[in-house]
Enzyme design. Structure first.
Site, PDB file in Angstrom:
ATOM      1  N   ASP A  53     -60.895 -23.403  32.082  1.00  0.00           N
ATOM      2  CA  ASP A  53     -60.813 -21.967  31.866  1.00  0.00           C
ATOM      3  C   ASP A  53     -60.593 -21.695  30.373  1.00  0.00           C
ATOM      4  O   ASP A  53     -59.556 -22.085  29.828  1.00  0.00           O
ATOM      5  CB  ASP A  53     -59.629 -21.428  32.695  1.00  0.00           C
ATOM      6  N   ASP A  54     -61.558 -21.068  29.734  1.00  0.00           N
ATOM      7  CA  ASP A  54     -61.410 -20.688  28.314  1.00  0.00           C
ATOM      8  C   ASP A  54     -61.412 -21.868  27.343  1.00  0.00           C
ATOM      9  O   ASP A  54     -60.993 -21.723  26.189  1.00  0.00           O
ATOM     10  CB  ASP A  54     -60.098 -19.910  28.067  1.00  0.00           C
ATOM     11  N   CYS A  93     -64.380 -14.600  32.428  1.00  0.00           N
ATOM     12  CA  CYS A  93     -64.224 -15.343  33.683  1.00  0.00           C
ATOM     13  C   CYS A  93     -65.007 -14.780  34.858  1.00  0.00           C
ATOM     14  O   CYS A  93     -65.858 -15.462  35.427  1.00  0.00           O
ATOM     15  CB  CYS A  93     -62.759 -15.392  34.074  1.00  0.00           C
ATOM     16  N   LYS A 152     -58.283 -21.796  40.481  1.00  0.00           N
ATOM     17  CA  LYS A 152     -58.522 -20.377  40.223  1.00  0.00           C
ATOM     18  C   LYS A 152     -59.776 -19.852  40.913  1.00  0.00           C
ATOM     19  O   LYS A 152     -60.772 -20.546  40.996  1.00  0.00           O
ATOM     20  CB  LYS A 152     -58.655 -20.208  38.701  1.00  0.00           C
ATOM     21  N   HIS A 154     -60.581 -15.721  41.072  1.00  0.00           N
ATOM     22  CA  HIS A 154     -60.863 -14.537  40.234  1.00  0.00           C
ATOM     23  C   HIS A 154     -62.161 -13.827  40.590  1.00  0.00           C
ATOM     24  O   HIS A 154     -62.831 -13.256  39.722  1.00  0.00           O
ATOM     25  CB  HIS A 154     -60.856 -14.905  38.734  1.00  0.00           C
ATOM     26  N   ASP A 360     -65.745 -22.312  31.718  1.00  0.00           N
ATOM     27  CA  ASP A 360     -66.404 -21.088  32.185  1.00  0.00           C
ATOM     28  C   ASP A 360     -67.005 -20.258  31.044  1.00  0.00           C
ATOM     29  O   ASP A 360     -67.912 -19.470  31.255  1.00  0.00           O
ATOM     30  CB  ASP A 360     -65.467 -20.245  33.080  1.00  0.00           C
ATOM     31  N   HIS A 361     -66.484 -20.451  29.825  1.00  0.00           N
ATOM     32  CA  HIS A 361     -67.044 -19.811  28.631  1.00  0.00           C
ATOM     33  C   HIS A 361     -66.271 -20.327  27.427  1.00  0.00           C
ATOM     34  O   HIS A 361     -65.396 -21.187  27.587  1.00  0.00           O
ATOM     35  CB  HIS A 361     -66.992 -18.280  28.714  1.00  0.00           C
ATOM     36  N   LYS A 385     -64.913 -16.147  23.141  1.00  0.00           N
ATOM     37  CA  LYS A 385     -64.738 -15.459  24.425  1.00  0.00           C
ATOM     38  C   LYS A 385     -64.903 -13.951  24.279  1.00  0.00           C
ATOM     39  O   LYS A 385     -64.379 -13.362  23.342  1.00  0.00           O
ATOM     40  CB  LYS A 385     -63.329 -15.771  24.951  1.00  0.00           C
TER      41      LYS A 385
END
Ligand SMILES: *[C@@H]1O[C@H](CO)[C@@H](O)[C@H](O)[C@H]1NC(C)=O
Ligand SMILES: *[C@@H]1O[C@H](CO)[C@@H](O)[C@H](O)[C@H]1NC(C)=O
Ligand SMILES: *[C@@H]1O[C@H](CO)[C@@H](O)[C@H](O)[C@H]1NC(C)=O
Length: 605
Positions: A53-54, A93, A152, A154, A360-361, A385
């Site tokens: 994540d991130d 996300c 996660k 989301h 994810d990015h 991001k």
């Protein structure tokens, strides 16, 4: 962890760093082509998807970081195929994950906003991945796969009442779910004042003030005999003022209860969640899922809470890196990746499992506090991001490993997308890609095996919310990768590559610049997008713009209007949608007590 065990781990880590650097240092050398010519589609391997994540592309050893230690991810790359132009369909996300799971641009499923909300804002909102979208998990479930998600989500929980769970992972093809239905955010650890909390607090304070003024005016009027009111409205207004004031004061703990909780399948198990144990709880869940399902093909999606703020890191890793809390958190995640890969090894499943790792990015440049950087590093790429077009927001690590099938140590620089995982795993599992809708992902297997020289993506579109910011054209005969920017965010301070002082750069309105003619770069010569081309510096300037405009038109013709899940009431908190382990508002429980300390019997540290 015992000191000896820790020393061993450290030694093993360093050994692995050394080995993987060798692997990463030999990019073009294809060590084996065991899989070439083999038809593996429908061969039904296990599928293990690891999504950070991130995490920035510049945070990983085998992507060039020489100070952060990620030996396990590096080993994955050394034993598999490393993608260097792997792209997220969105730079935040919710939309990126929706695209990943469905193989479609998030605009097609409506998993985007048009007014700046960008991601789902609460666990208790009506928006989420629509029930008629098909995830790869759903297709593989239909093919007899055991499907699990740990971590996660989301992508929404419920539509109309807190128990309908229409958007829940179990309603989207997962047999088993354990994790955080919402997302990590600063509020979960009473980190700093989040933008969401600050805005709510401001609003509540305004209400409190208004109500107090009303109460005072009425009381004064009554006292002076100006208007004949009873005491009831005065008291009501005063009570409302007090309530708003109290709510604004206790907003932090209330948000923690509302959003930071764990679920096992349909039940809330820990509310608020205890971050100190979540990493070990997730690992335990992976161990038990793999143990239970080793006799049949399985799909396991491990969706890390790392490396999103508030960067919750266990004591074992605090201070382990030279990059502060962020680096510690990356190194802990890498350790978790190692633990998960060891599980496959121990169960004898490594050769029969396709493993994928990505983020994810890109990393968040704006995550700063007191001069410290708490977001990821996007290497040589511009932006991060929240930005649609600039490479730093969307170019992420991407690694596939399948020993004996995929060539070890292969590096692929063709454009690929996270959306490609959809058709790739569907075909491997013997399923069929849906024909009743547009699928934007492409089967990656030929590229990974080395049987196809080029990616099937000639064009890729880069959206910010519903707005098209940029488009990419891989002109194969010329070897160029053109990037056309129609809209770019206005950085502040100017030239900073980020929008400091905000959460992320905006997608539309006053905060963006529209370019006519568009900005043009050739990423194959200028990966950092530092030098915009002009008709003088690039003779093909006009032809390239024309060709890309044409492709954008073609793409637009494939879009159909859908309800946007991140706009309006669908992205506003509703009490009746709030997941709770008790009857609302008694959202408080700990059914995981002590569970986080359990380890599998043969865990050797
Ligand atoms: C490695 O990652 C850290 C943490 O994100 C970053 O500060 C540093 O600049 C990176 N180093 C390189 C060489 O990319
Ligand atoms: C797994 O595959 C590798 C590479 O083909 C091979 O060397 C190894 O012996 C295999 N291991 C098992 C347990 O089959
Ligand atoms: C899902 O349903 C919505 C609302 O009826 C519709 O607009 C959309 O096209 C449907 N999506 C698919 C993939 O069928």
């Amino acid at each position: 962890m015992a000191p000896l065990g820790r020393a061993c781990l450290l030694f093993r880590s360093w050994l692995a760093v050394g080995l993987s650097m060798l692997g990463c240092g030999l990019p073009a050398v294809v060590l084996t082509v065991a899989g070439a010519g083999k038809d593996v589609s429908g061969s039904r391997p296990n599928i293990l998807l690891l999504l950070a994540d991130d995490l920035g592309i510049g945070d990983i050893g085998c992507y060039g970081n020489d100070t952060i230690r990620t030996p396990n991810i590096d080993r994955l790359a050394a034993d598999g195929v490393r993608l260097t132009q792997h792209l997220a369909a969105a730079s935040l996300c919710t939309p990126s994950r929706a695209a990943f799971l469905t193989g479609r641009y998030p605009l097609r499923s409506g998993m985007v906003s048009s007014h700046g909300n960008r991601v789902l804002q609460w666990a208790g909102v009506a928006g989420g991945l629509p029930t008629n979208e098909t995830t790869f998990a759903k297709i593989l479930q239909g093919q007899g796969y055991a499907t699990g998600l740990v971590g996660k989500w989301h992508l929404g929980v419920s539509c109309e009442s807190s128990g309908d769970h229409c958007h829940h992972p179990l309603n989207h093809g997962f047999d088993h779910y354990y994790g955080m239905p919402f997302t990590m955010m600063g509020d979960c650890a009473q980190w700093a004042l989040s933008e969401k909390r600050a805005a709510l607090q401001r609003r509540l304070n305004v209400y409190a003030l208004c109500m107090a003024l009303v109460a005072l005016t009425l009381a004064a009027g009554k006292y002076a005999g100006l208007f004949p009111v009873s005491w009831a409205p005065v008291l009501c207004a005063a009570a409302a003022a007090l309530l708003c004031f109290a709510l604004s004061h206790f907003l932090g703990p209330l948000i923690v209860l509302a959003d930071c909780f764990l679920m096992r399948n349909h039940g809330v198990t820990e509310q608020p969640m205890n971050f100190g144990t979540s990493a070990s709880l997730f690992l335990r869940e992976v161990w038990s899922f793999v143990g239970r399902n080793k006799q049949r093909p399985f799909l396991l999606f491990v969706s890390f809470l790392h490396t999103h703020i508030p960067l919750v890191t266990t004591e074992d890793f605090l201070g382990s890196s030279v990059h502060g809390l962020y680096g510690d958190n990356v190194q802990e995640m890498d350790w978790m990746v190692g633990q998960i890969l060891d599980t496959l090894e121990r169960e004898g499943l490594a050769n029969n499992t396709l493993v994928y790792f990505a983020s994810d990015h890109g990393g968040s440049l704006e995550s700063q506090q007191g001069g410290h950087q708490y977001g990821g590093w996007n290497g040589i790429y511009k932006g991060g991001k929240g930005m649609a077009g600039w490479e730093g927001g969307i170019r992420v690590p991407g690694i596939f490993r399948w020993p004996g099938v995929l060539p070890a140590g292969r590096v692929v620089s063709e454009p690929t997308s996270l959306m490609d995982v959809f058709p790739t795993v569907v075909r491997l599992g013997g399923g069929e890609v849906p024909r009743d809708r547009v699928i934007d992902g492409r089967d990656l297997l030929p590229l990974l095996l080395g049987t196809a020289p080029h990616s099937e993506h000639e064009f890729l579109l880069h959206y910010c919310e519903t707005f098209l910011h940029a488009a990419r054209w891989h002109q194969r005969d010329r070897g160029a990768v053109w990037k056309v920017h129609y809209v770019t965010p206005i950085f502040h301070p100017e030239g900073a590559g980020a929008c400091y002082g905000t959460l992320a750069c905006p997608c539309s309105g006053q905060g963006v610049a529209r370019h006519d003619p568009p900005l043009l770069f050739d990423l194959s010569r200028d990966p950092s997008e530092a030098h915009a081309l002009t008709p003088d510096t690039e003779p093909a300037f006009h032809q390239v713009l024309e060709r890309v405009a044409w492709a954008v038109e073609d793409h637009r013709r494939t879009l159909s209007p859908v309800a946007l899940q991140l706009d309006g009431y669908r992205n506003r908190w509703s009490a009746w949608l709030q997941p709770c382990c008790g009857p609302f508002p008694l959202c408080w429980c700990d059914r995981e007590k002590g569970g986080g300390r359990q380890t599998p019997p043969d865990r050797d540290l």
